[in-house]
Scaffold this active site. Structure first.
Site, PDB file in Angstrom:
ATOM      1  N   ASP A  88       4.958  33.541   4.312  1.00  0.00           N
ATOM      2  CA  ASP A  88       4.272  34.002   3.105  1.00  0.00           C
ATOM      3  C   ASP A  88       3.805  32.786   2.309  1.00  0.00           C
ATOM      4  O   ASP A  88       4.025  31.641   2.708  1.00  0.00           O
ATOM      5  CB  ASP A  88       5.177  34.936   2.302  1.00  0.00           C
ATOM      6  CG  ASP A  88       6.419  34.236   1.805  1.00  0.00           C
ATOM      7  OD1 ASP A  88       6.556  33.009   2.005  1.00  0.00           O
ATOM      8  OD2 ASP A  88       7.271  34.908   1.211  1.00  0.00           O
ATOM      9  N   ASP A 267       6.537  43.960   6.569  1.00  0.00           N
ATOM     10  CA  ASP A 267       7.802  43.221   6.591  1.00  0.00           C
ATOM     11  C   ASP A 267       8.615  43.726   5.424  1.00  0.00           C
ATOM     12  O   ASP A 267       8.049  44.213   4.431  1.00  0.00           O
ATOM     13  CB  ASP A 267       7.586  41.719   6.391  1.00  0.00           C
ATOM     14  CG  ASP A 267       7.352  41.396   4.929  1.00  0.00           C
ATOM     15  OD1 ASP A 267       6.231  41.638   4.428  1.00  0.00           O
ATOM     16  OD2 ASP A 267       8.303  40.953   4.241  1.00  0.00           O
ATOM     17  N   CYS A 305      20.760  55.406  19.948  1.00  0.00           N
ATOM     18  CA  CYS A 305      20.311  54.013  19.826  1.00  0.00           C
ATOM     19  C   CYS A 305      20.854  53.176  20.977  1.00  0.00           C
ATOM     20  O   CYS A 305      22.000  53.323  21.386  1.00  0.00           O
ATOM     21  CB  CYS A 305      20.779  53.456  18.491  1.00  0.00           C
ATOM     22  SG  CYS A 305      20.348  51.726  18.236  1.00  0.00           S
ATOM     23  N   CYS A 307      20.971  49.772  20.920  1.00  0.00           N
ATOM     24  CA  CYS A 307      21.284  48.399  20.514  1.00  0.00           C
ATOM     25  C   CYS A 307      22.697  48.034  20.937  1.00  0.00           C
ATOM     26  O   CYS A 307      23.523  48.904  21.230  1.00  0.00           O
ATOM     27  CB  CYS A 307      21.097  48.208  19.004  1.00  0.00           C
ATOM     28  SG  CYS A 307      22.472  48.783  17.998  1.00  0.00           S
ATOM     29  N   CYS A 310      25.496  49.784  18.952  1.00  0.00           N
ATOM     30  CA  CYS A 310      25.750  51.189  19.285  1.00  0.00           C
ATOM     31  C   CYS A 310      26.295  51.362  20.691  1.00  0.00           C
ATOM     32  O   CYS A 310      27.018  52.320  20.957  1.00  0.00           O
ATOM     33  CB  CYS A 310      24.476  52.010  19.092  1.00  0.00           C
ATOM     34  SG  CYS A 310      24.068  52.201  17.340  1.00  0.00           S
ATOM     35  N   HIS A 336      21.737  46.396  14.467  1.00  0.00           N
ATOM     36  CA  HIS A 336      21.401  47.813  14.551  1.00  0.00           C
ATOM     37  C   HIS A 336      20.190  48.158  13.679  1.00  0.00           C
ATOM     38  O   HIS A 336      19.272  48.858  14.125  1.00  0.00           O
ATOM     39  CB  HIS A 336      22.573  48.704  14.156  1.00  0.00           C
ATOM     40  CG  HIS A 336      22.128  50.120  14.013  1.00  0.00           C
ATOM     41  ND1 HIS A 336      21.895  50.926  15.104  1.00  0.00           N
ATOM     42  CD2 HIS A 336      21.762  50.848  12.922  1.00  0.00           C
ATOM     43  CE1 HIS A 336      21.433  52.084  14.696  1.00  0.00           C
ATOM     44  NE2 HIS A 336      21.345  52.072  13.378  1.00  0.00           N
TER      45      HIS A 336
END
Lengths: 372, 372
Positions: A88, A267, A305, A307, A310, A336
């Site tokens: 940014d 974002d 999920c 991930c 999980c 997660h």
């Protein structure tokens, strides 16, 4: 452009950067201080398949500084990150984090939140800092007015942002003539919550023929319908062939809404910050992990999920780590929540490409109003 | 036994547990609250090849509690850990962490450091807690006297530890008749810094025909030569066929010294705690990462180290993360320090097996006196 929705403004595309091609719409996790808090480059690039992340110019400018980062081979090498980086402009953080600050037509003078030292950002200096980082996508310095702002102040501020964007673009062009690498520069549409100012700003920025356009000044305390309206006001003016980036948004249920309004990039610190604070996003809604009901809950956070968190850990274990103040809690929770955001973006893109985005949008709106 | 050194008491062996076989001598990282701070099970088991870790009964007893852990399928499942777990008896933490405490012949009554609640540990109750955790190796409740202690107090305390060890062993035997799984129980040699008491204790524990023997009450503030002497005093009495575990040791340079005195197992918070505090162990000595000299140092922490941290990140980046208070610093630093400890243990084992441990010991002593 890969696909466009026939009813909404949603688009699926590809964003080419010196560090790989990014499928859009995309959500960029925030790596403020050259790190997404708690996650290694491998966690992000290999496990989560993050293709682009955001780093904050304000923070990195103050510490460790652009000179050091350049000396260490640029931000990618410094943080061992193989994929794309967007930085940014520093403007937003100057307005939200630093102490005394003084805006002039030349730029903004501010005090570091770390030690009170005085610094100045100009449109030119923030381009130079971002080039020192070696960012793939740079943002032009902007002023992000507080909400609410008077129409008079918002106009004055927007026109200053516009002048700064022109100066930044000019400076960026000169710098790129000296350097062979391709770094994109996006100017930022401002105008507070005034439709006419947003449109004036967007229209004026077209002259820059920029690589992409950002819509800034959102998520500053305004009601959410107003944020959406401001995106709509700007978006239909911006060129269809360039990516549009809505800065600092949003909640999981808002991601499809921004996309439906023509946004390609977003974002937000929400998935990462909320993770650390104990708020986890799942396909079934929010889980506030400290609640006693999770004390002996052997299920994963989200049964659908994939991930690492999980696949390997229970809610009971995560709650234990949270209650015990363990670092591993932040690591697992962050993984997660980022996965959840990226899963939503994959659903969105898939729905656009398979020509059923309006249907997808109706489904998620219904689920979200049920949850509310 | 795989190999024995001809000059020193060093041995290389294999420790069989229900969760895999562990090559000894072994260093066990500490996972106090069912987590090695900052690291996932994958980081530990797959990347670092940790085969056994230690968890603290005192902490887990207070939070989340043995009942919850049993209900969640035991500690291995709760923390998603595939390899072996040793739990301590809780005795050491009661003496070092809790507030008011009262030792009787039955056990020790203490106040939780979390909320002041009163609890009692008895030889039987700590066996039960550790069985609820499903630990592969349990420790018998012991009293760890402060240093220095009078000979009179040390004798009284040692004899209490001895009685507790017998009670724990008896209770453990009864419990194992009810349950099919094999959980080892190690009693602990105490006796403060008195050679005669250490020998009396070790000799008396032989009657228990235990699966292994621990040497406790070290690293409580005594000078290091005294710790070594206490190990020597106990060790030659303990049976050659059983593993010997020196609790709570040591510094990198001390690991080969304990092994030379017949120790097979060690654990210590040093690699993990020091990592978080900015002290990193390398093959070339210590790196205090906050030092300004590392600000622009592009080299890895340790050029010979194969850990993820050293393969991917520079000292300059680690220093930046440390200065910025970033979670990722703790994650990366911990990975490295554990790798360093395990590398030392691999060197040690290899030297014993290849019949050159005395030479190895001379080399590391020389390097360590150079560094001092």
């Amino acid at each position: 452009m890969v696909a466009e929705c026939r009813e909404t403004r949603a688009r699926a595309g590809l964003l080419h950067t010196p560090h790989g091609t990014v499928e859009t719409p995309v959500f960029m996790p925030v790596g403020t201080q050259a790190t997404v808090k708690g996650l290694t480059a491998r966690d992000l690039a290999e496990d989560l398949d993050v293709r682009i992340l955001l780093a904050n110019t304000y923070h990195l400018y103050l510490r460790p500084g652009p000179d050091l980062i350049r000396e260490m081979g640029g931000l990618h090498r410094f943080m061992s990150w193989p994929n794309a980086i967007l930085t940014d402009s520093g403007g937003y953080q100057v307005f939200s984090l630093s102490g005394l600050r003084k805006i002039t037509d030349d730029g903004v003078r501010f005090q570091s939140h770390l030690n009170g030292d005085s610094h100045t950002f100009t449109p030119e200096s923030t381009v130079d800092a971002q080039l020192a980082f070696g960012s793939d996508i740079l943002m032009a310095l902007d002023e992000c007015p507080e909400y609410p702002a008077s129409h008079e102040y918002a106009r004055e501020s927007m026109r200053r942002t516009l002048r700064w964007a022109r100066q930044a673009a000019e400076h960026h062009r000169r710098r790129l003539q000296e350097s062979p690498t391709r770094h994109a520069l996006f100017p930022i549409v401002q105008g507070s919550m005034y439709r006419d100012l947003r449109r004036e700003c967007a229209a004026a920025l077209l002259d820059l023929d920029a690589d992409g356009y950002a819509i800034g000044g959102l998520s500053v305390g305004e009601p959410r319908p107003l944020s959406m309206e401001m995106v709509e006001a700007s978006e239909d003016i911006l060129p269809r062939s360039r990516p549009r980036y809505a800065m600092g948004v949003g909640m999981p249920a808002e991601l499809p809404e921004y996309v439906a309004r023509g946004v390609d990039m977003m974002d937000c610190v929400l998935p990462t910050r909320n993770a650390r604070n104990g708020c986890l996003f799942t396909s079934q809604g929010r889980v506030v992990i400290k609640h006693a009901r999770y004390r002996d809950d052997p299920r994963p956070l989200d049964e659908t999920c994939q991930c690492y968190t999980c696949r390997k850990y229970s809610r009971a274990y995560l709650r234990h780590l949270f209650q015990a103040g363990e670092i591993l809690y932040a690591v697992l929770a962050t993984r997660h929540n980022i996965q959840r955001y990226l899963d939503i973006m994959r659903e969105i893109r898939h729905a656009i490409i398979s020509n059923r985005y309006p249907e997808y949008l109706r489904t998620v709106r219904l689920a979200s109003s049920d949850a509310a």
